[in-house]
Design a protein around this motif. Structure first.
Motif, PDB file in Angstrom:
ATOM      1  N   CYS A 136      -2.610 -16.780  15.255  1.00  0.00           N
ATOM      2  CA  CYS A 136      -3.566 -17.180  15.900  1.00  0.00           C
ATOM      3  C   CYS A 136      -4.497 -17.822  14.931  1.00  0.00           C
ATOM      4  N   CYS A 147      -7.850 -15.473  14.444  1.00  0.00           N
ATOM      5  CA  CYS A 147      -7.989 -14.216  13.752  1.00  0.00           C
ATOM      6  C   CYS A 147      -6.737 -14.253  12.827  1.00  0.00           C
ATOM      7  N   CYS A 167      -2.728 -15.796  21.905  1.00  0.00           N
ATOM      8  CA  CYS A 167      -3.109 -14.398  20.886  1.00  0.00           C
ATOM      9  C   CYS A 167      -3.582 -13.532  21.981  1.00  0.00           C
ATOM     10  N   GLN A 208      -5.806 -11.112  21.701  1.00  0.00           N
ATOM     11  CA  GLN A 208      -7.200 -11.241  21.669  1.00  0.00           C
ATOM     12  C   GLN A 208      -7.823 -12.573  22.088  1.00  0.00           C
ATOM     13  N   HIS A 209      -7.296 -13.641  21.588  1.00  0.00           N
ATOM     14  CA  HIS A 209      -8.233 -14.859  21.701  1.00  0.00           C
ATOM     15  C   HIS A 209      -7.472 -16.015  22.769  1.00  0.00           C
TER      16      HIS A 209
HETATM   17 ZN   LIG Z   1      -6.640 -14.321  17.700  1.00  0.00          ZN
END
Ligand SMILES: [Zn+2]
Length: 144
Positions: free
Chosen positions: A31, A34, A8, A10-11
Motif C-alpha cells: 500500500c 501505509c 489495501c 485499510q486504505h
Molecule cells: Zn494501506
C-alpha cells in the motif's frame, strides 16, 4: 511498465506503476499509504485449456504457465493475488475507484493529473538509472 491494481485492507483501492522485475523482486504489492502488504488484482483474458504450444502468459506478474494446474498452484500459494476477467464489473468498479483515488492523490501532490505524475515518475526513474549506470554525471556547480 505495467499498471498494477492493488487493494489495501485499510486504505482501499490503488494503482501503482512499476517494472515487472520490481514486482517480482518485492513479491507483490504494498500500500502506498501505509506500506502494508496489499492484494494484487490481476486482469487477464482467460485462456481456455493451456497447451505446451499455447502457454498461459500473464505478463504483469512475469509468469508463464504450461497448464491450468500450474496456474492454480501458483495462485493457491499466493492468496494476495486474484486473477479476474478484465470485463468483470467488480474489476471495472475497482479500476474506477483506484483511478479516482490516484487522480485525487496526484493533484494533492501538485501534479496536473495521474498522467502527469506517471510521466514524471518514469522520467525520474530513467534519470536515476542513468546516474547509477554512470551515463550521466551529476554536475556540482560551486561558486568561485
Ligand atoms: Zn494501506
Amino acid at each position: 511498465m505495467p499498471t498494477y491494481n492493488g487493494r489495501c485492507a485499510q486504505h482501499g483501492e490503488f494503482e501503482d506503476l512499476m517494472k515487472i522485475s520490481h514486482y517480482i523482486e518485492q513479491d507483490g504489492l504494498f500500500c502506498p499509504e501505509c506500506g502494508e502488504k496489499a492484494a494484487t488484482i490481476i486482469s487477464a483474458v482467460p485462456v481456455i485449456g493451456a497447451m505446451p504450444s499455447k502457454p498461459i502468459v500473464i505478463d504483469q506478474i512475469g509468469q508463464t504457465f504450461t497448464s491450468e494446474a500450474e496456474k492454480r498452484a501458483y495462485f493457491a500459494k499466493r492468496p494476495d493475488r486474484t486473477l479476474v476477467d478484465p470485463n468483470d464489473s467488480a474489476f471495472i468498479n475497482h479500476k474506477d475507484l483506484a483511478r479516482e483515488r490516484a487522480e485525487k492523490k496526484a493533484k494533492q501532490m501538485g501534479f496536473r493529473d495521474v498522467e502527469d505524475r506517471r510521466t514524471r515518475k518514469k522520467r525520474e526513474l530513467k534519470r536515476r538509472r542513468e546516474i547509477s549506470n554512470g551515463d550521466k554525471k551529476i554536475s556540482v556547480v560551486t561558486a568561485s
